[in-house]
Design a protein around this motif. Structure first.
Motif, PDB file in Angstrom:
ATOM      1  N   HIS A 350       0.853  -1.187   0.000  1.00  0.00           N
ATOM      2  CA  HIS A 350       0.000   0.000   0.000  1.00  0.00           C
ATOM      3  C   HIS A 350       0.888   1.237   0.000  1.00  0.00           C
ATOM      4  CE1 HIS A 350      -2.189  -3.263   1.987  1.00  0.00           C
ATOM      5  NE2 HIS A 350      -3.326  -2.666   1.674  1.00  0.00           N
ATOM      6  N   ARG A 351       0.631   2.144  -0.911  1.00  0.00           N
ATOM      7  CA  ARG A 351       1.308   3.436  -0.895  1.00  0.00           C
ATOM      8  C   ARG A 351       0.240   4.506  -0.757  1.00  0.00           C
ATOM      9  NH1 ARG A 351       4.279   0.563  -4.816  1.00  0.00           N
ATOM     10  NH2 ARG A 351       6.452   0.242  -4.177  1.00  0.00           N
ATOM     11  N   LYS A 352       0.148   5.068   0.424  1.00  0.00           N
ATOM     12  CA  LYS A 352      -0.842   6.114   0.684  1.00  0.00           C
ATOM     13  C   LYS A 352      -0.090   7.443   0.699  1.00  0.00           C
ATOM     14  CE  LYS A 352      -4.517   7.461   3.842  1.00  0.00           C
ATOM     15  NZ  LYS A 352      -5.145   7.178   5.141  1.00  0.00           N
ATOM     16  N   GLY A 353      -0.144   8.150  -0.422  1.00  0.00           N
ATOM     17  CA  GLY A 353       0.656   9.355  -0.514  1.00  0.00           C
ATOM     18  C   GLY A 353       2.127   9.018  -0.592  1.00  0.00           C
ATOM     19  N   ALA A 354       2.487   8.069  -1.443  1.00  0.00           N
ATOM     20  CA  ALA A 354       3.882   7.714  -1.663  1.00  0.00           C
ATOM     21  C   ALA A 354       4.052   7.326  -3.131  1.00  0.00           C
ATOM     22  CB  ALA A 354       4.313   6.570  -0.753  1.00  0.00           C
ATOM     23  N   THR A 355       5.195   7.673  -3.699  1.00  0.00           N
ATOM     24  CA  THR A 355       5.455   7.482  -5.119  1.00  0.00           C
ATOM     25  C   THR A 355       6.187   6.170  -5.368  1.00  0.00           C
ATOM     26  OG1 THR A 355       5.601   9.873  -5.462  1.00  0.00           O
ATOM     27  CG2 THR A 355       6.634   8.486  -7.124  1.00  0.00           C
ATOM     28  N   PRO A 356       5.711   5.343  -6.283  1.00  0.00           N
ATOM     29  CA  PRO A 356       6.475   4.148  -6.653  1.00  0.00           C
ATOM     30  C   PRO A 356       7.846   4.552  -7.197  1.00  0.00           C
ATOM     31  CG  PRO A 356       4.243   4.044  -7.535  1.00  0.00           C
ATOM     32  CD  PRO A 356       4.442   5.431  -7.032  1.00  0.00           C
ATOM     33  N   ALA A 357       8.899   3.885  -6.736  1.00  0.00           N
ATOM     34  CA  ALA A 357      10.257   4.292  -7.112  1.00  0.00           C
ATOM     35  C   ALA A 357      11.141   3.076  -7.328  1.00  0.00           C
ATOM     36  CB  ALA A 357      10.850   5.225  -6.047  1.00  0.00           C
ATOM     37  N   GLN A 361      12.470   3.774 -12.498  1.00  0.00           N
ATOM     38  CA  GLN A 361      11.086   4.215 -12.717  1.00  0.00           C
ATOM     39  C   GLN A 361      10.968   5.720 -12.555  1.00  0.00           C
ATOM     40  OE1 GLN A 361       8.300   2.340 -10.049  1.00  0.00           O
ATOM     41  NE2 GLN A 361       6.520   2.954 -11.245  1.00  0.00           N
ATOM     42  N   LEU A 362      10.338   6.375 -13.526  1.00  0.00           N
ATOM     43  CA  LEU A 362      10.132   7.816 -13.465  1.00  0.00           C
ATOM     44  C   LEU A 362       8.919   8.149 -12.603  1.00  0.00           C
ATOM     45  CD1 LEU A 362      10.786   8.806 -17.176  1.00  0.00           C
ATOM     46  CD2 LEU A 362      12.235   9.385 -15.224  1.00  0.00           C
ATOM     47  N   GLY A 363       8.975   9.284 -11.923  1.00  0.00           N
ATOM     48  CA  GLY A 363       7.854   9.743 -11.114  1.00  0.00           C
ATOM     49  C   GLY A 363       7.912  11.240 -10.936  1.00  0.00           C
ATOM     50  N   LEU A 364       6.906  11.769 -10.267  1.00  0.00           N
ATOM     51  CA  LEU A 364       6.782  13.213 -10.053  1.00  0.00           C
ATOM     52  C   LEU A 364       6.582  13.507  -8.578  1.00  0.00           C
ATOM     53  CD1 LEU A 364       4.343  13.782 -13.018  1.00  0.00           C
ATOM     54  CD2 LEU A 364       6.667  14.688 -12.917  1.00  0.00           C
ATOM     55  N   ILE A 365       7.349  14.463  -8.052  1.00  0.00           N
ATOM     56  CA  ILE A 365       7.202  14.899  -6.660  1.00  0.00           C
ATOM     57  C   ILE A 365       6.995  16.408  -6.674  1.00  0.00           C
ATOM     58  CG2 ILE A 365       8.261  15.013  -4.384  1.00  0.00           C
ATOM     59  CD1 ILE A 365       9.857  12.537  -5.039  1.00  0.00           C
ATOM     60  N   VAL A 376      11.619  12.681 -11.069  1.00  0.00           N
ATOM     61  CA  VAL A 376      12.630  11.868 -10.385  1.00  0.00           C
ATOM     62  C   VAL A 376      12.698  10.478 -11.024  1.00  0.00           C
ATOM     63  CG1 VAL A 376      12.385  13.101  -8.189  1.00  0.00           C
ATOM     64  CG2 VAL A 376      10.977  11.076  -8.633  1.00  0.00           C
ATOM     65  N   ARG A 377      13.813   9.825 -10.789  1.00  0.00           N
ATOM     66  CA  ARG A 377      13.977   8.439 -11.233  1.00  0.00           C
ATOM     67  C   ARG A 377      14.301   7.583 -10.012  1.00  0.00           C
ATOM     68  NH1 ARG A 377      16.792   9.289 -15.394  1.00  0.00           N
ATOM     69  NH2 ARG A 377      15.292   8.712 -17.015  1.00  0.00           N
ATOM     70  N   GLY A 378      13.529   6.517  -9.822  1.00  0.00           N
ATOM     71  CA  GLY A 378      13.662   5.693  -8.633  1.00  0.00           C
ATOM     72  C   GLY A 378      14.978   4.944  -8.568  1.00  0.00           C
ATOM     73  N   ARG A 379      15.398   4.666  -7.335  1.00  0.00           N
ATOM     74  CA  ARG A 379      16.611   3.886  -7.098  1.00  0.00           C
ATOM     75  C   ARG A 379      16.296   2.480  -6.585  1.00  0.00           C
ATOM     76  NH1 ARG A 379      21.358   7.563  -4.622  1.00  0.00           N
ATOM     77  NH2 ARG A 379      22.499   5.886  -5.662  1.00  0.00           N
ATOM     78  N   GLY A 380      15.004   2.183  -6.385  1.00  0.00           N
ATOM     79  CA  GLY A 380      14.604   0.830  -6.004  1.00  0.00           C
ATOM     80  C   GLY A 380      15.085   0.407  -4.635  1.00  0.00           C
ATOM     81  N   SER A 444      17.668  11.129  -0.791  1.00  0.00           N
ATOM     82  CA  SER A 444      18.612  11.011  -1.906  1.00  0.00           C
ATOM     83  C   SER A 444      18.964   9.562  -2.221  1.00  0.00           C
ATOM     84  CB  SER A 444      19.885  11.802  -1.605  1.00  0.00           C
ATOM     85  OG  SER A 444      20.493  11.325  -0.413  1.00  0.00           O
ATOM     86  N   ASP A 445      18.720   8.652  -1.261  1.00  0.00           N
ATOM     87  CA  ASP A 445      18.955   7.231  -1.529  1.00  0.00           C
ATOM     88  C   ASP A 445      17.718   6.535  -2.088  1.00  0.00           C
ATOM     89  OD1 ASP A 445      17.621   7.612   0.880  1.00  0.00           O
ATOM     90  OD2 ASP A 445      18.492   5.845   1.827  1.00  0.00           O
ATOM     91  N   LEU A 446      16.633   7.304  -2.309  1.00  0.00           N
ATOM     92  CA  LEU A 446      15.398   6.737  -2.857  1.00  0.00           C
ATOM     93  C   LEU A 446      15.179   7.124  -4.312  1.00  0.00           C
ATOM     94  CD1 LEU A 446      12.919   7.303   0.122  1.00  0.00           C
ATOM     95  CD2 LEU A 446      14.535   5.429  -0.266  1.00  0.00           C
ATOM     96  N   VAL A 447      15.570   8.363  -4.675  1.00  0.00           N
ATOM     97  CA  VAL A 447      15.361   8.857  -6.038  1.00  0.00           C
ATOM     98  C   VAL A 447      16.512   9.771  -6.449  1.00  0.00           C
ATOM     99  CG1 VAL A 447      12.828   8.763  -6.025  1.00  0.00           C
ATOM    100  CG2 VAL A 447      13.993  10.825  -5.199  1.00  0.00           C
ATOM    101  N   ASP A 448      16.684   9.889  -7.759  1.00  0.00           N
ATOM    102  CA  ASP A 448      17.575  10.886  -8.351  1.00  0.00           C
ATOM    103  C   ASP A 448      16.727  11.906  -9.090  1.00  0.00           C
ATOM    104  OD1 ASP A 448      20.072   9.647  -7.607  1.00  0.00           O
ATOM    105  OD2 ASP A 448      19.668   8.142  -9.162  1.00  0.00           O
TER     106      ASP A 448
END
Length: 467
Positions: A350-357, A361-365, A376-380, A444-448
């Motif tokens: 469940h991601r409640k107000g959280a971005t898949p990363a 994977q590209l995303g928007l914050i 942003v691009r996820g670091r997994g 910074s360890d979650l997304v670039d």
């Protein structure tokens, strides 16, 4: 042997096929129907005795899992202590959000979790909470605005090609905001999501279809927005050269349709767990593999697709009005549950107000009505269940913002940053949010960061007191 005879024994849907397969083998071995039914009853009464192997081992495994689900369905005690979980940006997070996450990690179905740096108090799971559960889904772990999501369209125009007045006119003509609003029937859009068969498979969805069709392509109230701004790429990416581009950014969800699905299935979940600790009542869950759980899962995913359809129509209208086709598009949902492999096991994340990363994977914050947003691009990162924040996150609740912020200070903040605002209540003022730069620095360890979006003309719903 047939499925009807096996169903009469009380086997649930998943077990019927396994029982039929085993019965067929026993028939070929020369056993009579009565003998096979007696064996099936024996497996049903004591599945543990058949787990080690043999014709009935797969059926026994399924029945054991079903019993575990039924135990969960009847309600189980919370763990005495929460499972451990990582927190990003702990210095930015209010104690109430930590307390809510602690309760979520005490659920008997919880297996892993994480808290993002934009976290703040919500209903049930905190906003910014990520929770992995086993074989169950939590409606309030997803949220009321199911499928709430972001979309960015990069246009083949320089930022200066669109003046403030023209941008303002386009947003007023081609977007709609607020509870219950819709476009006039003659200009209302259509979308493939409205014609999916899923609408006909539940009475609830059949009931909600017409309202969803009426509101397609519109946005809700609160922090939903559509805005024109400048996307800055410092280096080539997204299939684009480095430079500045005119772009559209939107934040929208599943409207009243998603909210009614959330409220309906939350009541269903709570009815399944009458003895659940009151502290966890808003975290009542629906076991998957049951009619209730599968019904919510279907409705949730439909609401997620409907939310994305709203973005499709919003961006298509604006691009068409400008006579252009977008060069690139980025989007993500941040109020959903996903099937995901976690340490080799399939869990419901469940991601409640959280971005898949996930890695790559590209995303928007986004920031706020006057602060930048970021591609942003996820670091997994596995400790975060491959997640990141979904925005800056509130530091003042709506009532606190309305009671403490001064309109002239908010207007000065907007002027300093060259932002023109249409609508937007003082409860959505930039000062009600954490600084987006602080939130990004703590993950910074979650997304670039790939690109920066600077808002210029922003439309939101009108608030109780507009800025």
């Amino acid at each position: 042997m047939n499925g009807k005879q096996i169903t009469k024994l009380g086997f649930e849907k998943r077990a019927v096929a396994l029982a039929l397969s085993a019965a067929g083998l026993r028939e070929r071995a020369g056993l009579s129907r009565a003998e096979i039914l007696a064996e099936l009853r024996s497996v049903q009464d004591n599945p543990g005795a058949y787990l080690s192997g043999g014709v009935y081992s797969d059926l026994a495994t399924e029945l054991t899992s079903q019993r575990a689900r039924l135990d969960a369905r009847r309600g189980a005690d919370l763990r005495p202590e929460p499972l451990p979980y990582r927190v990003w940006g702990e210095d930015l997070i209010e104690p109430g959000a930590r307390s809510q996450m602690d309760v979520a990690m005490q659920l008997p179905i919880s297996r892993a979790g994480a808290l993002m740096p934009d976290a703040h108090v919500g209903y049930g799971l905190p906003i910014g909470g990520v929770l992995a559960a086993e074989d169950a889904v939590i409606p309030y772990g997803v949220g009321v605005d199911i499928g709430c999501s972001m979309r960015l369209s990069v246009l083949p125009l320089p930022p200066g090609a669109l003046g403030t007045d023209e941008a303002r006119g386009l947003l007023l003509k081609h977007t709609r905001f607020g509870a219950g609003v819709s476009f006039e029937k003659k200009v209302r859009g259509d979308h493939a999501v409205l014609h999916e068969g899923a609408w006909r498979e539940q009475p609830l969805l059949r009931h909600l279809h017409d309202k969803a069709a009426e509101q397609i392509g519109t946005s809700g109230s609160g922090n939903h927005f559509v805005e024109f701004g400048t996307l800055t790429l410092e280096a080539p990416d997204l299939g684009l050269e480095a430079g500045d581009y005119l772009a559209i950014l939107s934040h929208s969800g599943s409207r009243g349709f998603g909210a009614q699905v959330a409220n309906h299935y939350t009541k269903v979940a709570q009815a399944l767990h009458p003895s659940l600790d009151p502290a966890a009542r808003k975290l009542a869950w629906l076991p998957l593999g049951t009619e209730e759980g599968e019904g919510y899962w279907q409705a949730m995913n439909l609401a997620g697709r409907y939310a994305l359809a709203n973005h499709d129509l919003i961006h298509a209208r604006l691009a068409r009005a400008l006579g252009v086709d977008p060069l690139a598009s980025v989007g993500n949902s941040h109020n959903l549950a996903w099937r995901q492999q976690v340490e080799g096991h399939e869990l419901i994340v469940h991601r409640k107000g959280a971005t898949p990363a996930e890695r790559g994977q590209l995303g928007l914050i986004p920031g706020s009505m006057a602060d930048p947003g970021f591609v942003v691009r996820g670091r997994g990162n596995p400790d975060a269940l491959a997640s990141a924040s979904h925005g800056a996150g509130r530091q003042l609740g709506r009532k606190a913002a309305a009671n403490t912020l001064v309109k002239k200070d908010v207007q000065a903040y907007l002027r300093e940053r060259g932002v023109t605002l249409i609508g937007g209540g003082i409860d959505e003022a930039p000062q009600a949010y954490k600084r987006i730069e602080d939130v990004l620095a703590r993950q910074s360890d979650l997304v670039d960061v790939v690109a920066r979006f600077t808002p210029r003309v922003v439309r939101m719903d009108t608030g109780s007191e507009d800025v």
